[in-house]
Design a protein around this motif. Structure first.
Motif, PDB file in Angstrom:
ATOM      1  N   ILE A  98       0.873  -1.171   0.000  1.00 50.78           N
ATOM      2  CA  ILE A  98       0.000   0.000   0.000  1.00 50.78           C
ATOM      3  C   ILE A  98       0.911   1.222   0.000  1.00 50.78           C
ATOM      4  O   ILE A  98       1.539   1.537   1.011  1.00 50.78           O
ATOM      5  N   GLU A  99       1.021   1.855  -1.169  1.00 55.61           N
ATOM      6  CA  GLU A  99       1.936   2.993  -1.298  1.00 55.61           C
ATOM      7  C   GLU A  99       1.338   4.215  -0.629  1.00 55.61           C
ATOM      8  O   GLU A  99       0.190   4.581  -0.895  1.00 55.61           O
ATOM      9  N   GLY A 125       6.761   8.857   0.061  1.00 59.61           N
ATOM     10  CA  GLY A 125       7.806   7.862  -0.206  1.00 59.61           C
ATOM     11  C   GLY A 125       7.828   6.679   0.746  1.00 59.61           C
ATOM     12  O   GLY A 125       8.876   6.055   0.947  1.00 59.61           O
ATOM     13  N   TYR A 126       6.706   6.358   1.344  1.00 54.80           N
ATOM     14  CA  TYR A 126       6.637   5.188   2.217  1.00 54.80           C
ATOM     15  C   TYR A 126       5.664   4.160   1.651  1.00 54.80           C
ATOM     16  O   TYR A 126       4.817   4.483   0.813  1.00 54.80           O
ATOM     17  N   VAL A 127       5.829   2.929   2.106  1.00 58.51           N
ATOM     18  CA  VAL A 127       4.915   1.879   1.672  1.00 58.51           C
ATOM     19  C   VAL A 127       4.552   1.007   2.875  1.00 58.51           C
ATOM     20  O   VAL A 127       5.403   0.673   3.702  1.00 58.51           O
ATOM     21  N   MET A 128       3.273   0.701   2.978  1.00 64.20           N
ATOM     22  CA  MET A 128       2.815  -0.225   4.001  1.00 64.20           C
ATOM     23  C   MET A 128       2.837  -1.618   3.375  1.00 64.20           C
ATOM     24  O   MET A 128       2.209  -1.852   2.347  1.00 64.20           O
ATOM     25  N   ARG A 129       3.614  -2.486   4.008  1.00 65.56           N
ATOM     26  CA  ARG A 129       3.777  -3.829   3.463  1.00 65.56           C
ATOM     27  C   ARG A 129       3.000  -4.796   4.342  1.00 65.56           C
ATOM     28  O   ARG A 129       3.288  -4.926   5.534  1.00 65.56           O
ATOM     29  N   VAL A 130       2.030  -5.477   3.764  1.00 65.00           N
ATOM     30  CA  VAL A 130       1.168  -6.378   4.530  1.00 65.00           C
ATOM     31  C   VAL A 130       1.339  -7.798   4.025  1.00 65.00           C
ATOM     32  O   VAL A 130       1.285  -8.052   2.815  1.00 65.00           O
ATOM     33  N   HIS A 131       1.589  -8.709   4.952  1.00 60.09           N
ATOM     34  CA  HIS A 131       1.613 -10.139   4.626  1.00 60.09           C
ATOM     35  C   HIS A 131       0.438 -10.754   5.370  1.00 60.09           C
ATOM     36  O   HIS A 131       0.329 -10.608   6.587  1.00 60.09           O
ATOM     37  N   LEU A 132      -0.442 -11.437   4.646  1.00 61.92           N
ATOM     38  CA  LEU A 132      -1.674 -11.914   5.272  1.00 61.92           C
ATOM     39  C   LEU A 132      -1.498 -13.193   6.077  1.00 61.92           C
ATOM     40  O   LEU A 132      -2.400 -13.582   6.825  1.00 61.92           O
ATOM     41  N   GLY A 133      -0.353 -13.853   5.956  1.00 69.17           N
ATOM     42  CA  GLY A 133      -0.196 -15.120   6.661  1.00 69.17           C
ATOM     43  C   GLY A 133      -1.226 -16.106   6.163  1.00 69.17           C
ATOM     44  O   GLY A 133      -1.597 -16.091   4.987  1.00 69.17           O
ATOM     45  N   MET A 134      -1.716 -16.972   7.027  1.00 69.11           N
ATOM     46  CA  MET A 134      -2.688 -17.986   6.601  1.00 69.11           C
ATOM     47  C   MET A 134      -4.119 -17.453   6.635  1.00 69.11           C
ATOM     48  O   MET A 134      -4.957 -17.848   5.831  1.00 69.11           O
ATOM     49  N   THR A 135      -4.429 -16.588   7.600  1.00 67.45           N
ATOM     50  CA  THR A 135      -5.835 -16.228   7.820  1.00 67.45           C
ATOM     51  C   THR A 135      -6.078 -14.722   7.808  1.00 67.45           C
ATOM     52  O   THR A 135      -7.161 -14.276   8.167  1.00 67.45           O
ATOM     53  N   GLY A 136      -5.074 -13.951   7.407  1.00 68.43           N
ATOM     54  CA  GLY A 136      -5.227 -12.499   7.441  1.00 68.43           C
ATOM     55  C   GLY A 136      -6.160 -11.989   6.358  1.00 68.43           C
ATOM     56  O   GLY A 136      -6.388 -12.649   5.347  1.00 68.43           O
TER      57      GLY A 136
END
Ligand SMILES: [Zn+2]
Length: 246
Positions: free
Chosen positions: A40-41, A45-56
């Motif tokens: 999510i830009e 100049g920053y970005v939110m980086r999301v990893h959903l894992g198994m159930t996110g």
């Protein structure tokens, strides 16, 4: 926007308060995905980086004050809307990083398996002379981006390839079959995810996916009725049919 991290360990090496501070006052400019990362830009100049894992799961609601009690993180926007990060098992992560640095890190990833760059020829080129076992190769994000444990096992089952076989020893027709299996399985997964999303109760990937081998140690293979085996490769479980997969 403003941010609140409720489950503190999702921010990994960052502190929750650091992530909250980095989010303040920024706007969302663009949403992308690369491998298993949702990017999510943000402005500045920053970005939110999301990893959903198994159930996110990420969800937008019309009023941030109406959020459920248990969410891993939530964001409130000036127009009153909210963004929720829900994650029942808590295996997901959320950080805010320098956009240029993140781009550099992600540049080492292999092609997206559903992109035009991922052709049978590209797979054959990347597998040539490689001694990695086929399953370990498929999960190596520098080879192919975004393929996880479940889909790697299922693709090898469909292509009838022994997960322990060095990938560089596979013949061109077998690599073609593997390429086709990867694409077919991921398309299928996307379709079933779309169905799950449109149903009340949301989306639980691991639960919804009907595997042929994954998680089925000791059960009968649906093709030949042999018992499915489980072994460990590179620290992860591999499930396969010893009779179908050679
Ligand atoms: Zn079998």
């Amino acid at each position: 926007m403003s941010a609140r991290i409720e489950r503190r360990r999702i921010t990994l090496s960052q502190s929750a308060s650091q992530v909250e501070a980095l989010a303040v006052g920024r706007t969302i400019e663009r949403v992308l995905r690369r491998a298993k990362n949702i990017l999510i830009e943000l402005s500045g100049g920053y970005v939110m980086r999301v990893h959903l894992g198994m159930t996110g799961n990420l969800r937008v609601i019309s009023d941030w004050r109406l959020r459920p009690l248990y969410v891993s993180a939530w964001f409130a926007f000036d127009n009153g809307r909210g963004l929720l990060f829900e994650d029942t098992r808590g295996l997901g992560s959320l950080t805010i990083q320098d956009a240029a640095e993140t781009r550099k890190k992600l540049a080492t990833l292999g092609p997206e398996p559903l992109s035009r760059a991922f052709t049978a020829e590209a797979l054959a080129q990347s597998a040539a002379k490689v001694r990695q076992p086929a399953k370990v190769f498929l999960m190596d994000q520098r080879r192919i981006a975004g393929l996880g444990n479940i889909y790697a096992a299922e693709a090898l089952f469909v292509a009838r390839i022994d997960p322990r076989k060095p990938v560089g020893s596979l013949s061109p027709p077998r690599l073609n079959a593997l390429h086709a299996a990867i694409v077919a399985i991921l398309r299928d997964a996307v379709r079933s995810a779309c169905k799950a999303y449109s149903r009340p109760g949301g989306f639980q990937e691991a639960e919804d996916f009907e595997s042929a081998v994954y998680g089925r140690e000791g059960e009968r293979c649906r093709v030949c009725a042999a018992a499915i085996r489980r072994i460990t490769q590179a620290g992860r479980s591999t499930y396969f049919c010893p009779k179908c997969q050679r």
